[in-house]
Each structure stands twice: as C-alpha cells, then as structure tokens.
Design a protein around this motif. Structure first.
Motif, PDB file in Angstrom:
ATOM      1  N   UNK A  19       0.853  -1.187   0.000  1.00 14.04           N
ATOM      2  CA  UNK A  19       0.000   0.000   0.000  1.00 14.04           C
ATOM      3  C   UNK A  19       0.891   1.239   0.000  1.00 14.04           C
ATOM      4  N   UNK A  20       0.513   2.209  -0.802  1.00 12.35           N
ATOM      5  CA  UNK A  20       1.225   3.491  -0.838  1.00 12.35           C
ATOM      6  C   UNK A  20       0.183   4.603  -0.936  1.00 12.35           C
ATOM      7  N   UNK A  21      -0.315   5.026   0.228  1.00 17.67           N
ATOM      8  CA  UNK A  21      -1.342   6.066   0.295  1.00 17.67           C
ATOM      9  C   UNK A  21      -1.086   6.960   1.505  1.00 17.67           C
ATOM     10  N   UNK A  22      -1.635   8.162   1.458  1.00 17.15           N
ATOM     11  CA  UNK A  22      -1.595   9.105   2.586  1.00 17.15           C
ATOM     12  C   UNK A  22      -0.169   9.310   3.108  1.00 17.15           C
ATOM     13  N   UNK A  23       0.798   9.296   2.185  1.00 16.63           N
ATOM     14  CA  UNK A  23       2.183   9.477   2.602  1.00 16.63           C
ATOM     15  C   UNK A  23       2.759   8.285   3.335  1.00 16.63           C
ATOM     16  N   UNK A  24       2.033   7.155   3.343  1.00  9.75           N
ATOM     17  CA  UNK A  24       2.476   5.958   4.047  1.00  9.75           C
ATOM     18  C   UNK A  24       2.997   4.935   3.038  1.00  9.75           C
TER      19      UNK A  24
END
Length: 653
Positions: free
Chosen positions: A397-402
């Motif tokens: 997962x690569x979302x919300x700067x995570x």
C-alpha cells in the motif's frame, strides 16, 4: 457429502471447436499462478496450493483451483473419448482436531460447473462433472466417486488400507480411467510407490459425461471446521485416442512443468457444413466475450502490478494492492498493542484481514526519503521471489504518505526471541536441537535460491537472527529484504556506505563497502554459531563496555584447543546429537572464515547439511587478515556500535 466451492473468478471461455482431437499432458513440479486459476480461499504457498485457510478458529472456508487450459476429452465426430490418468500428493491437517471439515476432491468438469455455489443444500445436477472425493465429514475416512452431482455413487472406506486422511501426512493418489474397459480405478498410499490393489474400482462408461473440452482441478471445504487442505504435487495426462499423428507433435513450456499437445490430421466432413457454420458463429461470439474479459483482466492486473517510483514502474507479480483504510482497520488504527517488531525500516504490526480472518504482518515505514527507497527496493525484489524458506509478501500500500508492506504472519516470531529471551526460559527449551538444525538447513536453502537459482542474483546483506522468522511449525523463513540488492550473476555491487548489522558483517565488506554472496555466507556463518552456542555475535563481558567477546573468535579458540563441543548451548542441557552439533559448528567457522575466498558457497553448505558432501577442513588457528589504513571503520567503532545497539535493544524491551 463433500462441499465443493467452484466460484468463477476468472476463467477464459472454452475455445472454439477444433477439427482434430488432441492428447494432453502436464507435470507441474512447482505450481504457480501462471499455470493455475485459484478460486475462493485457495492460495499458492511455497510451491504447493492450499485450498482452505489456516485457522485455529472454526470457520467456513472453501477453495478450488484448476489448470487454466481446457483439455480435450471427447471427439464428437467419432463419438470416442480419451482415457486419462492423474497422480497427486495431498495432505489434510487440522489445528483443532475436534472441528473436522469436509475433505477435498479431484474433479473433471465443463465450464458450466463454475457458474455457482454447490453444496449439500443445493446439490448440483450438472451431468458433465466427475469428482473423486476424499471425504472426512463427520468422522468419515473414505474415497467416493461422484458423477453428475455431489452424491457419491460408489465409495470405499480407507481404514483397511492403513490410510488416515486427517493424519496430516502426505498421501499420494492415482486415478485412472480406461475408455476401452469402461473402468475407473483409484489407488492411494502413504508413500510415492503405487500400491498393487486399488482402493476404489468402478465400471462406468464416462464418454457420455464428457464434453469436447473439460477442466481439471481440485476443490475443498471446511464447512465450519478448521481443516487445511494442501495439494503438494500433481501430474495429469489423457491418452488412448487412435490414429495420433506423432510427426506433428508440438510442445510448450509452462513454468517449471510442461504440457504437450499432439494434433492429428484434420477431419473433413462436407455433410456438416451447417454445423460448422453454427460452431463458427458461436466461436466468434466467444472470442468477443473473451476479448472483453481479457481486457478487463489485463487492466486489473496492470493496476495491481504497477507502482510509481520517481517516474519509473515497479512490477508487482500477483500481489494484492491494499487500501490504507483496510490496513488501518486490520491493525485497529495501528494500535501500539498490535506492534510485534521494529527495525531500521519501521514498525511491524499484527493485523487481521477483515475479509478472510487471516493473520497478516504489516510493515509500516518511517516517513523519510531513505525509507521510501528501501521500501521500493524491497518491493521490487521480493515480489518475484518464491521459496518455502522466504517470508512471502502478500501485498502493499502506498497512500496518505504511508509506505506499507503486507506479509504472511509468522506466529512464532523471530529466531533471536527463542535464543535470547531472558524473560521466558521456556522459549529456549521450545527450540530444541532438531528445530535448530532444521533452521540451519532452511536458511541455507533460501540463500542457495537467492544466490544461484534466481534469474538475477540477490544479495541479502542483512542476515541475522532477528530477520529469520519462524512459522507455526518452526520452519525458518528469511525476511527483511530492505537492504537486498538485485544483481546480474557474476557481478558485484559497489557501495559507498556499509549497510547491515555489526557483528554479522564480513571483514572485506567493512573494508571496501562491497557486498557479495561471500559476505552473505559470512553472516550465515555467524547465525549458525549463534544457533549452536546460544550466544550473540558480540557480547559484553561482565558488564564492562571495554571488554567484549567476539563469538567467532571464542568458538575458534575452543576449536584450536580441541574443545569445540564445549561451545554447545548450555540451555540444551546436552540434548543434542554430538556429530550434528560438531558438523554445524564447523560449517559456521568455515563460513565465517576471514578470508572470503576460503568460504564455501551456500550450495556446498546445503550439501554438507544434507550429508551429500564431506565437511570442509577448517584450520585449527583462525586465519589472519591484514587491513590497509583506508578502512572506513575502526575495530573500536565496530564493537562500540554493537554494544550500543545491544543496550538500546534491551532498553526497548
């Protein structure tokens, strides 16, 4: 009755009719997603296919998989069918023996069998389905034959044959149908040798149940139980069709196995032109639907397999792209009580997939440019790696700067926990000598795969006990590829910065900052000495920071005095095989040789562990290595760094 979940996720339609019959065969030594269509809860695990979820809590789990090419079974022009035979090995384990499941089945079916959910409450009436079931429902232990539905028309108890389906042991089965004799026979045994006496024999003409092309595969269900059904190997072939033209043989490779098609000469019948026109129209319609489905499937696959990396693409082979909200929910909002580990990359949380109830490990990165690079490096490398002794990546997962990686969960945690737990002495006792030797073999096998069996060589660069995980059966799994480098074979990576963990780093790596497969071998040797001795690579003597004991030096000192066996872990209380202990200690010393050219390859190590090669002769005195003045790190820097890391680790515990 056996519950068969055959839920269609994506199966290409049957091809248009061909003008000639074909024989068909495949033998898959290692199953992969390229060869199979997985349905329901089935998934690929270390070269085998698990049909149902591994859960200690009773739940309903069903899964199927099938070879994803339709196989010719019947030629309508001659009204003749093929004979066929199949051989497969399977196991049925149960974490909670008091909660049985249904068992599993081998099936032959046309495409229509995959249009719904069939169970005991809504039995199938599909006439084009054949199933041989190995039934464990309600204490059953029998093999049964189903034709056209889910009610066995003939069954046989396996107990007189000394076969217990729920034993958890590997069982091999052979199924053979002979068209000319109109007979179907099933053999089963606890070894790879085919028994003389079949466990089930039935006389039926299956030609009237066969369509021109059929699918073959397996299905299993727990139906409220905890059984885990695994297919470990499988081969299949059709044969016995007359007038096969061997001069027009063609073959195609599929992954590690293969299938072969042998077409005969075309059969021309001018009196069936109307029939051919109908077939042609149906074929065109089928091609249109196939094209649409293929485009949709390709779009979904590309979406899952591509992730942005500074304008470049990283290919994700068969991985699931999780949504951030899914992982947040699965970890209870990344609750501190769910933390199971931490490292240079970030924090690891235990998660429970809300859709399947499966336990997962979620690695959450630190928010920095460096950790993003490590994330992408790890992702691009391990997405294409599959080995039973590597921790399997499930998704990302690569979302919300995570940046998050999702792995299969290892219930027993890391190896260092069992070797060095001061709070629970029982952990050391749980890791007996047999398990320790198995750990050594497992990691050697994983490194042999990374160094020699991948298309591109992988150098791990951070092999240590905290990066070796143990599954529920104490099988070793090498993880944490955040520092790994992907290389063309016979090329060495240059690095201006030394990466890894002090105490495990090879001397030449510290000197030149260049990681090779030999530097991995050195780290492996240190780990082996830890496994044998129960000591850390560098320990503080009597609490004095300036008095340090190097494990490699300590063991070599005992070896030079002919007291090597004294290095054995005292926690074992002598409960070990002396010969195998000495063998492992010598392997550890040979791998930790300061002179890198004298270290064995990991394949050689694996052969020694498996008693296929003689141990390497280890010099009584530790070889000396001369450093030049341009060494990037002084010895005092190294040991102090290691000491500070141990103090930091203990304070965080």
């Amino acid at each position: 009755c056996l519950l068969l979940l055959l839920l269609l996720l994506f199966i290409p339609p049957l091809p248009t009719a061909v003008s000639s019959p074909e024989t068909f065969a495949f033998d898959l030594a290692s199953l992969s997603f390229r060869n199979l269509t997985l349905l329901g809860d089935s998934d690929l695990r270390s070269g085998a296919v698990a049909l149902t979820r591994d859960s200690s809590v009773p739940s309903s789990s069903s899964g199927s998989f099938l070879f994803n090419l339709p196989i010719p079974f019947f030629d309508p022009s001659s009204n003749l069918s093929f004979s066929f035979s199949t051989r497969f090995s399977f196991s049925i384990t149960n974490p909670s023996p008091g909660s049985p499941g249904d068992g599993l089945a081998f099936f032959v079916s046309d495409l229509s069998a995959f249009r719904g959910l069939f169970n005991s409450s809504s039995p199938s009436t599909n006439s084009s389905i054949l199933a041989v079931e190995f039934d464990t429902r309600s204490g059953a232990n029998h093999v049964g034959l189903d034709i056209g539905g889910l009610i066995p028309i003939k069954s046989s108890d396996l107990s007189p044959f000394a076969i217990e389906l729920k034993s958890g042991k590997a069982i091999t089965a052979w199924i053979e149908y002979l068209r000319d004799e109109k007979s179907l026979k099933v053999w089963a045994g606890n070894s790879s040798l085919k028994p003389e006496r079949p466990v089930l024999s039935a006389n039926f003409d299956l030609s009237r149940y066969f369509e021109h092309s059929m699918y073959v595969g397996f299905s299993a269900s727990t139906e409220g139980g905890t059984e885990v059904h695994t297919i470990e190997s499988w081969s299949f072939r059709t044969f016995g069709f007359p007038a096969i033209d061997g001069h027009r043989q063609s073959s195609h490779n599929i992954s590690n196995g293969s299938w072969s098609a042998f077409p005969t000469s075309p059969v021309v019948d001018e009196g069936k032109s109307s029939h051919k026109m109908t077939v042609l129209c149906l074929g065109m319609v089928g091609l249109v639907f196939f094209g649409i489905a293929l485009i949709m499937f390709a779009f979904m696959l590309v979406r899952k397999r591509m992730v942005s990396r500074e304008g470049q693409q990283v290919i994700l082979n068969g991985l699931r792209q999780f949504r951030y909200q899914e992982l947040s929910s699965a970890t209870k909002g990344f609750n501190v009580n769910r933390i199971v580990g931490a490292g240079a990359f970030g924090t690891v949380y235990r998660a429970v997939d809300p859709k399947t109830g499966t336990a997962l490990a979620v690695k959450r990165s630190k928010k920095s440019h460096q950790s993003k690079n490590e994330f992408l490096a790890e992702l691009s490398i391990i997405a294409g790696l599959r080995h039973k002794n590597l921790v399997q990546l499930q998704g990302w997962c690569s979302e919300k700067g995570e940046l998050l990686l999702v792995y299969e969960f290892m219930p027993n945690g890391s190896l260092d926990k069992f070797l060095y737990s001061e709070a629970d002495i029982g952990l050391s006792l749980a890791l007996d000598w047999t398990k320790r030797y198995s750990v050594a073999v497992g990691i050697a096998s994983a490194l042999t795969y990374l160094h020699e069996e991948c298309d591109q060589q992988v150098i791990h660069r951070d092999i240590k006990t905290s990066n070796i995980m143990l599954d529920g059966h104490f099988n070793a799994r090498l993880g944490d590829f955040g520092l790994a480098k992907l290389l063309d074979h016979d090329k060495s990576p240059d690095s201006t910065l030394t990466a890894g963990t002090m105490g495990y780093l090879a001397p030449e790596y510290l000197q030149y900052g260049r990681a090779t497969d030999k530097s991995d071998v050195y780290s492996y040797g240190v780990v082996i000495l830890e496994v044998c001795c129960g000591r850390r690579p560098i320990e503080v003597k009597d609490g004095h920071a300036n008095m340090l004991i190097n494990l490699v030096d300590w063991v070599w000192g005992l070896y030079s005095k002919d007291r090597l066996i004294d290095a054995a872990d005292q926690q074992l209380n002598g409960a070990f095989d002396v010969e195998s202990m000495l063998r492992l200690l010598l392997i550890g010393l040979s791998c930790a040789n300061p002179i890198c050219t004298d270290r064995p390859s990991m394949r050689k190590v694996l052969q020694i562990l498996d008693h296929e090669a003689e141990p390497i002769v280890v010099p009584k005195l530790k070889p000396s290595l001369t450093f030049n003045s341009s060494a990037p790190l002084a010895l005092q820097d190294i040991v102090l760094d290691c000491y500070e890391s141990q103090v930091s680790s203990k304070s965080s515990d």
